[in-house]
Motif scaffolding. Structure first.
Motif, PDB file in Angstrom:
ATOM      1  N   TRP A  71      37.295  41.743  42.157  1.00  0.00           N
ATOM      2  CA  TRP A  71      38.286  41.143  41.253  1.00  0.00           C
ATOM      3  C   TRP A  71      39.094  40.079  41.988  1.00  0.00           C
ATOM      4  O   TRP A  71      39.266  38.955  41.522  1.00  0.00           O
TER       5      TRP A  71
ATOM      6  N   ARG B  34      43.052  31.552  36.449  1.00  0.00           N
ATOM      7  CA  ARG B  34      43.112  32.456  37.595  1.00  0.00           C
ATOM      8  C   ARG B  34      43.741  31.766  38.804  1.00  0.00           C
ATOM      9  O   ARG B  34      44.576  32.343  39.499  1.00  0.00           O
TER      10      ARG B  34
ATOM     11  N   ILE C  84      47.957  35.061  33.638  1.00  0.00           N
ATOM     12  CA  ILE C  84      47.197  36.301  33.702  1.00  0.00           C
ATOM     13  C   ILE C  84      47.477  36.967  35.046  1.00  0.00           C
ATOM     14  O   ILE C  84      47.926  36.327  35.986  1.00  0.00           O
TER      15      ILE C  84
ATOM     16  N   MET D 258      37.509  36.341  28.398  1.00  0.00           N
ATOM     17  CA  MET D 258      37.966  34.975  28.618  1.00  0.00           C
ATOM     18  C   MET D 258      36.931  34.195  29.436  1.00  0.00           C
ATOM     19  O   MET D 258      36.618  33.032  29.154  1.00  0.00           O
ATOM     20  N   PHE D 259      36.373  34.845  30.444  1.00  0.00           N
ATOM     21  CA  PHE D 259      35.368  34.211  31.311  1.00  0.00           C
ATOM     22  C   PHE D 259      34.130  33.825  30.515  1.00  0.00           C
ATOM     23  O   PHE D 259      33.576  32.732  30.677  1.00  0.00           O
TER      24      PHE D 259
ATOM     25  N   HIS E  34      34.457  44.089  36.819  1.00  0.00           N
ATOM     26  CA  HIS E  34      34.625  44.931  35.635  1.00  0.00           C
ATOM     27  C   HIS E  34      33.580  46.047  35.606  1.00  0.00           C
ATOM     28  O   HIS E  34      33.898  47.203  35.284  1.00  0.00           O
TER      29      HIS E  34
ATOM     30  N   ALA F 253      46.227  38.307  38.396  1.00  0.00           N
ATOM     31  CA  ALA F 253      45.053  38.059  39.222  1.00  0.00           C
ATOM     32  C   ALA F 253      44.762  39.247  40.107  1.00  0.00           C
ATOM     33  O   ALA F 253      45.627  40.042  40.372  1.00  0.00           O
TER      34      ALA F 253
ATOM     35  N   GLU G 252      39.906  39.741  30.901  1.00  0.00           N
ATOM     36  CA  GLU G 252      39.533  38.569  31.681  1.00  0.00           C
ATOM     37  C   GLU G 252      38.042  38.251  31.530  1.00  0.00           C
ATOM     38  O   GLU G 252      37.644  37.081  31.528  1.00  0.00           O
TER      39      GLU G 252
ATOM     40  N   TYR H 135      38.885  29.947  32.450  1.00  0.00           N
ATOM     41  CA  TYR H 135      39.204  31.205  33.130  1.00  0.00           C
ATOM     42  C   TYR H 135      39.562  30.961  34.594  1.00  0.00           C
ATOM     43  O   TYR H 135      40.591  31.448  35.090  1.00  0.00           O
TER      44      TYR H 135
ATOM     45  N   GLN I  76      42.542  45.230  31.898  1.00  0.00           N
ATOM     46  CA  GLN I  76      42.812  43.876  32.362  1.00  0.00           C
ATOM     47  C   GLN I  76      41.516  43.110  32.648  1.00  0.00           C
ATOM     48  O   GLN I  76      41.354  41.961  32.236  1.00  0.00           O
ATOM     49  N   THR I  77      40.580  43.749  33.361  1.00  0.00           N
ATOM     50  CA  THR I  77      39.325  43.056  33.679  1.00  0.00           C
ATOM     51  C   THR I  77      38.477  42.841  32.428  1.00  0.00           C
ATOM     52  O   THR I  77      37.746  41.854  32.339  1.00  0.00           O
TER      53      THR I  77
ATOM     54  N   ILE J  16      34.466  38.358  38.372  1.00  0.00           N
ATOM     55  CA  ILE J  16      34.985  39.209  37.310  1.00  0.00           C
ATOM     56  C   ILE J  16      33.920  40.079  36.667  1.00  0.00           C
ATOM     57  O   ILE J  16      34.185  41.225  36.301  1.00  0.00           O
TER      58      ILE J  16
END
Length: 485
Positions: free
Chosen positions: A407, A465, A483, A453-454, A416, A485, A450, A461, A446-447, A412
């Motif tokens: 992370w 970040r 966000i 979003m990625f 995750h 990080a 993200e 993203y 959270q991941t 990401i």
């Protein structure tokens, strides 16, 4: 909270292993078989200034006992909760001017509790301390010499106003904690911070591939009303489905050693020869000592393997020495040199490689060199997953740390996936209410956010970040967003 009569366990004769515990009904993976409050517990000497002497959580600026100036607490709430247990200890420390070592302090706490409760503090306590093994007759002369020094120190510490205790019984208790003491961890489960005695847990026998695990629940002393407090306790949790009548087992040692090394350690520390299936059959020993074929497809010679094994052992000693001195760049230098020599010969499941990978990934993360750390962490996890029980707590923690490293490295997708995998394991080993599980659930959410979003826009993203890492607000669609990080 202690073991209740309704808990599904009973004592039985386990043959050469003596007494043991078995389930009285079917148990499912992740189920709490029983919970047990400590009979007595103390903080380790080396961490007495950093760890709460009540709940065993690490604290940055703990509150110190004004009388003995030794015990430290989260706050006055924890201090009040611990006073009944600390009262006599506090006076004894003041009388001799300093606190003795953790073994002496633990034996004293045990005896004060025995004198108060006659050794049986609840109807659900399945054994007395008198019946626990001390293995004094099997101790080495060196171990017996250390024990006698502790006994002598104990009598200096034991208040003259307290009830006199015979030397044989004091020696028995030192022997009991030597082979039955349970190590207590901090709130993140990452460091040993104390030692305690849990009589019912002492009845659970060892297996290198156990069906249960033991987790410390620190309890909660934060409520102003003491009636809402929950006590520090261990939880015995099932790692897999267990049938009624099946023996309950835990592992006394880390599985990540070949069977002969585990057997030697168990004999040295617990005075028994392990005859579990994995030791008898040498299960996974080949993976733990695995080597790579040479370019011509042959196995490397025994001499080459021995030389590299000796080199690896020496390197690990140097790594630990450099780490203890805080010379982290030297740690990484040795790790890189060691891995460079190991890679052509040892497979990634070889324990010597895994130990270097573990240290390298951890120290590189500390140095914020996350890209390199993530590569080592992934190799380590891949090796661990081929060796450990699929629901092993140490495996879950290692995968969690690898996920956090990925992370931080900005990877990401891998992060995750690793965090989700760790969450699945720790929900079984720690349960949903443990602080580690709660932290992991927050990371998982959270991941997941993200990652969405990625997948929508990689460029946005990574820009967001980068902005988060540099604490600069990022504008998206005319609004400032940030966000974690």
């Amino acid at each position: 909270m202690t073991v209740e009569k309704t808990d599904p366990v009973e004592v039985f004769g386990a043959g050469l292993k003596g007494r043991g515990l078995r389930g009285t009904r079917d148990l499912s993976a992740g189920e709490v078989v029983f919970a047990e409050a400590s009979f007595a517990a103390v903080v380790l000497d080396s961490l007495s200034l950093q760890v709460c002497h009540s709940c065993f959580r690490r604290q940055v600026n703990p509150h110190r006992c004004a009388q003995c100036k030794f015990a430290h607490y989260c706050d006055r709430t924890c201090q009040r909760a611990a006073w009944d247990e600390h009262r006599k200890e506090c006076s004894a420390i003041r009388n001799i001017g300093k606190a003795p070592n953790e073994n002496v302090r633990l034996v004293a706490r045990i005896l004060w509790r025995i004198q108060k409760h006659t050794g049986l503090v609840s109807d659900s306590q399945l054994t007395t301390l008198d019946m626990l093994e001390d293995h004094l007759s099997r101790m080495t002369p060196e171990d017996l010499k250390e024990l006698k020094v502790d006994v002598k120190t104990f009598y200096t510490y034991w208040p003259k106003k307290s009830k006199a205790v015979g030397e044989d019984y004091v020696s028995h208790l030192f022997g009991v904690i030597s082979c039955n003491g349970f190590t207590l961890s901090d709130q993140r489960g990452l460091q040993s911070v104390g030692i305690g005695l849990f009589p019912n847990l002492c009845l659970v026998n060892h297996d290198c591939w156990p069906n249960c695990t033991v987790i410390l629940n620190h309890g909660d002393q934060s409520a102003l009303d003491a009636s809402f407090h929950s006590s520090r306790r261990i939880e015995l949790r099932a790692l897999e489905p267990i049938s009624a009548g099946q023996e309950l087992t835990v592992s006394y040692v880390d599985f990540l050693s070949v069977s002969t090394d585990r057997q030697r350690l168990l004999q040295q520390q617990y005075y028994f020869d392990c005859k579990c299936e994995h030791c008898v059959n040498g299960t996974k020993d080949e993976l733990m000592t695995a080597v790579k074929p040479t370019e011509d497809g042959k196995q490397p010679s025994a001499e080459v393997v021995k030389q590299l094994t000796d080199f690896s052992l020496q390197a690990l000693v140097k790594i630990e020495a450099a780490r203890a001195q805080g010379n982290f760049h030297e740690v990484i230098r040795i790790c890189r040199e060691c891995l460079e020599k190991q890679d052509p010969v040892f497979a990634d499941t070889n324990v010597h490689v895994l130990r270097v990978l573990s240290t390298a990934s951890e120290v590189l993360s500390f140095l914020q060199q996350f890209q390199e750390a993530a590569g080592y962490a992934q190799r380590m996890v891949d090796g661990y997953m081929k060796l450990y029980h699929p629901n092993n707590a140490q495996l879950g923690m290692a995968i969690m740390r690898a996920g956090v490293t990925h992370w931080h490295a900005g990877l990401i997708e891998a992060a995750h996936g690793l965090i989700c995998r760790a969450y699945g394991i720790l929900m079984i080993t720690h349960g949903p209410h443990h602080p580690i599980s709660k932290d992991l659930e927050a990371m998982r959410r959270q991941t997941e956010m993200e990652l969405r979003m990625f997948k929508q826009n990689e460029h946005v993203y990574h820009s967001m970040r980068e902005a988060a890492l540099t604490s600069k607000p990022m504008s998206v669609a005319g609004e400032q967003v940030q966000i974690k990080a």
